[in-house]
Design a protein around this motif. Structure first.
Motif, PDB file in Angstrom:
ATOM      1  N   PRO A   1       0.835  -1.205   0.000  1.00  0.00           N
ATOM      2  CA  PRO A   1       0.000   0.000   0.000  1.00  0.00           C
ATOM      3  C   PRO A   1       0.866   1.251   0.000  1.00  0.00           C
ATOM      4  N   ALA A   2       0.283   2.369  -0.465  1.00  0.00           N
ATOM      5  CA  ALA A   2       1.041   3.612  -0.566  1.00  0.00           C
ATOM      6  C   ALA A   2       1.553   4.034   0.805  1.00  0.00           C
ATOM      7  N   GLY A   3       2.783   4.510   0.851  1.00  0.00           N
ATOM      8  CA  GLY A   3       3.376   4.996   2.102  1.00  0.00           C
ATOM      9  C   GLY A   3       3.927   3.896   2.991  1.00  0.00           C
ATOM     10  N   LYS A   4       3.825   2.678   2.498  1.00  0.00           N
ATOM     11  CA  LYS A   4       4.323   1.553   3.318  1.00  0.00           C
ATOM     12  C   LYS A   4       5.478   0.857   2.625  1.00  0.00           C
ATOM     13  N   GLN A   5       6.229   0.054   3.322  1.00  0.00           N
ATOM     14  CA  GLN A   5       7.363  -0.665   2.757  1.00  0.00           C
ATOM     15  C   GLN A   5       7.603  -1.934   3.584  1.00  0.00           C
ATOM     16  N   TYR A   6       8.006  -2.984   2.879  1.00  0.00           N
ATOM     17  CA  TYR A   6       8.331  -4.232   3.606  1.00  0.00           C
ATOM     18  C   TYR A   6       9.697  -4.114   4.255  1.00  0.00           C
ATOM     19  N   GLN A   7       9.783  -4.621   5.443  1.00  0.00           N
ATOM     20  CA  GLN A   7      11.063  -4.638   6.163  1.00  0.00           C
ATOM     21  C   GLN A   7      11.368  -6.081   6.562  1.00  0.00           C
ATOM     22  N   LEU A   8      12.662  -6.443   6.365  1.00  0.00           N
ATOM     23  CA  LEU A   8      13.081  -7.817   6.716  1.00  0.00           C
ATOM     24  C   LEU A   8      13.732  -7.800   8.100  1.00  0.00           C
ATOM     25  N   TRP A   9      13.386  -8.768   8.838  1.00  0.00           N
ATOM     26  CA  TRP A   9      13.956  -8.904  10.204  1.00  0.00           C
ATOM     27  C   TRP A   9      14.632 -10.255  10.331  1.00  0.00           C
ATOM     28  N   ALA A  10      15.756 -10.180  11.039  1.00  0.00           N
ATOM     29  CA  ALA A  10      16.416 -11.454  11.387  1.00  0.00           C
ATOM     30  C   ALA A  10      16.274 -11.618  12.921  1.00  0.00           C
ATOM     31  N   ILE A  11      15.809 -12.773  13.313  1.00  0.00           N
ATOM     32  CA  ILE A  11      15.670 -12.995  14.767  1.00  0.00           C
ATOM     33  C   ILE A  11      16.960 -13.685  15.235  1.00  0.00           C
ATOM     34  N   VAL A  12      17.756 -12.933  15.987  1.00  0.00           N
ATOM     35  CA  VAL A  12      19.023 -13.479  16.491  1.00  0.00           C
ATOM     36  C   VAL A  12      18.979 -13.466  18.025  1.00  0.00           C
ATOM     37  N   ASP A  13      19.150 -14.627  18.583  1.00  0.00           N
ATOM     38  CA  ASP A  13      19.082 -14.795  20.039  1.00  0.00           C
ATOM     39  C   ASP A  13      17.774 -14.217  20.616  1.00  0.00           C
ATOM     40  N   GLY A  14      16.686 -14.469  19.906  1.00  0.00           N
ATOM     41  CA  GLY A  14      15.350 -14.070  20.358  1.00  0.00           C
ATOM     42  C   GLY A  14      15.010 -12.614  20.095  1.00  0.00           C
ATOM     43  N   LYS A  15      15.965 -11.880  19.561  1.00  0.00           N
ATOM     44  CA  LYS A  15      15.697 -10.473  19.317  1.00  0.00           C
ATOM     45  C   LYS A  15      15.568 -10.195  17.824  1.00  0.00           C
ATOM     46  N   PRO A  16      14.570  -9.437  17.418  1.00  0.00           N
ATOM     47  CA  PRO A  16      14.465  -9.079  15.987  1.00  0.00           C
ATOM     48  C   PRO A  16      15.450  -7.953  15.633  1.00  0.00           C
ATOM     49  N   LEU A  17      16.255  -8.229  14.585  1.00  0.00           N
ATOM     50  CA  LEU A  17      17.229  -7.221  14.147  1.00  0.00           C
ATOM     51  C   LEU A  17      16.859  -6.778  12.718  1.00  0.00           C
ATOM     52  N   ASP A  18      17.005  -5.524  12.520  1.00  0.00           N
ATOM     53  CA  ASP A  18      16.695  -4.985  11.174  1.00  0.00           C
ATOM     54  C   ASP A  18      17.616  -5.604  10.142  1.00  0.00           C
ATOM     55  N   ALA A  19      17.058  -6.219   9.141  1.00  0.00           N
ATOM     56  CA  ALA A  19      17.874  -6.829   8.070  1.00  0.00           C
ATOM     57  C   ALA A  19      17.788  -6.028   6.771  1.00  0.00           C
ATOM     58  N   GLY A  20      17.117  -4.837   6.799  1.00  0.00           N
ATOM     59  CA  GLY A  20      17.061  -3.977   5.583  1.00  0.00           C
ATOM     60  C   GLY A  20      15.669  -3.866   5.004  1.00  0.00           C
ATOM     61  N   MET A  21      15.521  -2.777   4.245  1.00  0.00           N
ATOM     62  CA  MET A  21      14.233  -2.516   3.603  1.00  0.00           C
ATOM     63  C   MET A  21      14.194  -3.204   2.247  1.00  0.00           C
ATOM     64  N   ILE A  22      13.041  -3.687   1.897  1.00  0.00           N
ATOM     65  CA  ILE A  22      12.873  -4.348   0.607  1.00  0.00           C
ATOM     66  C   ILE A  22      12.304  -3.316  -0.382  1.00  0.00           C
ATOM     67  N   THR A  23      13.065  -3.067  -1.408  1.00  0.00           N
ATOM     68  CA  THR A  23      12.554  -2.113  -2.411  1.00  0.00           C
ATOM     69  C   THR A  23      11.703  -2.852  -3.422  1.00  0.00           C
ATOM     70  N   THR A  24      10.535  -2.338  -3.561  1.00  0.00           N
ATOM     71  CA  THR A  24       9.608  -2.924  -4.527  1.00  0.00           C
ATOM     72  C   THR A  24       9.225  -1.858  -5.557  1.00  0.00           C
ATOM     73  N   LYS A  25      10.278  -1.203  -6.080  1.00  0.00           N
ATOM     74  CA  LYS A  25      10.078  -0.081  -7.022  1.00  0.00           C
ATOM     75  C   LYS A  25       9.378  -0.524  -8.279  1.00  0.00           C
ATOM     76  N   LYS A  26       8.483   0.301  -8.713  1.00  0.00           N
ATOM     77  CA  LYS A  26       7.759   0.120  -9.969  1.00  0.00           C
ATOM     78  C   LYS A  26       7.098  -1.248 -10.057  1.00  0.00           C
ATOM     79  N   GLY A  27       6.879  -1.802  -8.879  1.00  0.00           N
ATOM     80  CA  GLY A  27       6.153  -3.076  -8.860  1.00  0.00           C
ATOM     81  C   GLY A  27       6.980  -4.242  -9.358  1.00  0.00           C
ATOM     82  N   ILE A  28       8.302  -4.001  -9.604  1.00  0.00           N
ATOM     83  CA  ILE A  28       9.139  -5.109 -10.066  1.00  0.00           C
ATOM     84  C   ILE A  28       9.878  -5.685  -8.856  1.00  0.00           C
ATOM     85  N   TYR A  29       9.651  -6.911  -8.638  1.00  0.00           N
ATOM     86  CA  TYR A  29      10.275  -7.566  -7.482  1.00  0.00           C
ATOM     87  C   TYR A  29      11.415  -8.427  -7.935  1.00  0.00           C
ATOM     88  N   HIS A  30      12.555  -8.160  -7.354  1.00  0.00           N
ATOM     89  CA  HIS A  30      13.714  -8.982  -7.689  1.00  0.00           C
ATOM     90  C   HIS A  30      14.378  -9.441  -6.411  1.00  0.00           C
TER      91      HIS A  30
END
Lengths: 182, 263
Positions: B197-226
């Motif tokens: 949806p507009a204004g939103k973005q997927y974020q990847l998390w890695a759970i390390v030792d029970g804690k969620p760590l930011d693994a980076g934003m997923i760019t889904t520009k122009k609707g092309i997913y790679h």
């Protein structure tokens, strides 16, 4: 104006009778100066003299059919027209003839100092020769030929009897001929 | 009066100078008719006087002749006498060739202009077409490169594929992670995630030792997913993807979890 051709008197007359413009121009180029000098002897004012000269050529052109070759040469005819028109102008302008008579000597000197350089005719050479003419012969020819004085007037002016003007004139012209002939 | 007496009388001279009386003139005419050779005598007198007059001539003003010619020949154009006009002669043969050459050069010029315009138009069209083709090629090249990168990741022998299954919230959603065992690099394939949806973005998390760590934003520009490279993790217990506000969040919004997996 320079003319690259010459007409004989017969050719010129024939062309003028047929209203040939070139012949008229030729006539002007070869005779205007001589006729103008004759007019100037009577009329000192150059503007008036030019007016008379123009009338002379207009008259020559318009009345050419009246020229009669048996009565004399073309130049004699043209000179008579010039002289008579100058005299008529003087009379109509009520000029005093007397003053002209007194001026006539001066006019001759004036003329001899003005040479038409355009003339093909060797005026200068002949002028030098004409210096040899005796003064009294010059005077009688000028008064008669150029100025159109009557025999009576000449007789009084020069103080010679009327009867001797003929012989005096003959003597003058014989001297002229002698000088002109090499 | 004999002929000789007549000659020596001076009457011819008087006549020639124009001052003979009417009576004298008539007499001269008579003698001239009677003795035609007297005409020659008269002619010589006249010629002498004429020369005398010529010797005394005075030229009228230069402008006078033109005035006179205009008066005698009114309206004629060649009365001017001051300066002769010299007309240039037209060259007969040369003029035709010149005209021909001039015409030929004009025609050549016109043909050249038309040709130039046509070629220019063609050049422009070609240039446009080339640009379009180049753009297309660039795009294809890009997607080719992306695809080959995708392929490289997938076919890497150290790659451990991890499938993230959809949560109850979005059962259809699937994401794949390729985790390089040798380097710890993490790649995510977001192809099957739902449209962001507009204004939103997927974020990847890695759970390390029970804690969620930011693994980076997923760019889904122009609707092309790679498949794209994320942060590297030497070890992780689990991975999850949440829908966050654009730019990401420091901690995952748990109720916005789309997919997750446990390793």
């Amino acid at each position: 104006m320079s003319q690259t051709f010459t007409y004989t008197e017969e050719e010129l007359v024939a062309l003028l009778k047929s209203n040939d413009k070139r012949a008229f121009e030729y006539l002007y180029d070869n005779y205007a100066g001589a006729l103008y000098a004759v007019i100037l002897k009577k009329i000192e004012d150059t503007i008036l003299a030019e007016d008379v000269l123009q009338e002379v050529f207009v008259k020559i052109w318009n009345n050419f059919s009246t020229y009669d070759t048996s009565k004399g040469r073309l130049f004699t005819w043209m000179l008579n027209i010039s002289r008579n028109l100058a005299i008529d102008t003087l009379r109509s302008k009520s000029f005093k003839k007397q003053s002209k008579i007194q001026n006539s000597e001066k006019a001759v000197d004036y003329v001899s100092n003005n040479i038409n350089e355009d003339e093909k005719f060797d005026a200068l050479g002949i002028r030098n020769q004409l210096n040899r003419l005796s003064q009294e012969h010059k005077r009688i020819m000028n008064m008669a030929y150029f100025e159109g004085f009557t025999q009576d007037e000449i007789s009084k002016q020069l103080g010679i009897p009327l009867g001797t003007i003929k012989t005096r004139m003959r003597a003058a012209i014989l001297e002229l001929k002698k000088i002109l002939q090499p | 009066m004999t002929k000789e007496e007549f000659i020596s009388s001076g009457l011819l001279e008087l006549y020639a100078t124009g001052i003979s009386s009417q009576e004298e003139s008539r007499m001269v005419q008579e003698y001239l008719t009677k003795y035609p050779d007297l005409l020659e005598e008269l002619k010589q007198i006249e010629i002498s006087l004429e020369k005398y007059a010529q010797a005394n001539s005075i030229a009228p003003a230069a402008s006078f002749k033109e005035k006179l010619m205009q008066r005698v020949f009114p309206g004629e154009e060649d009365n001017k006498v001051t300066a002769p006009v010299i007309y240039m002669k037209k060259q007969g043969g040369g003029s035709f060739i010149f005209k021909l050459l001039a015409a030929a050069s004009v025609i050549l010029l016109l043909v050249s202009i038309i040709l130039n315009y046509t070629i220019y138009r063609k050049y422009h069209d070609t240039k446009d077409a080339l640009q379009i083709a180049q753009q297309k090629m660039e795009q294809q090249d890009k997607s080719n490169r992306a695809m080959s990168e995708d392929l490289n990741v997938m076919t890497n022998k150290y790659a451990q594929p991890v499938v993230l299954s959809g949560t109850a919230k979005s059962p259809e959603a699937v994401a794949k992670i390729f985790w390089m065992k040798n380097t710890g690099q993490v790649y995510v394939d977001p192809t099957n995630l739902p449209q962001v949806p507009a204004g939103k973005q997927y974020q990847l998390w890695a759970i390390v030792d029970g804690k969620p760590l930011d693994a980076g934003m997923i760019t889904t520009k122009k609707g092309i997913y790679h498949i794209q490279k994320m942060k590297s993790f030497g070890k992780a217990d689990a991975f999850a993807i949440t829908l966050e506000k654009e730019g990401g969040s420091p901690t995952p919004t748990m109720d916005a979890m789309i997919v997750s997996t446990k390793l």
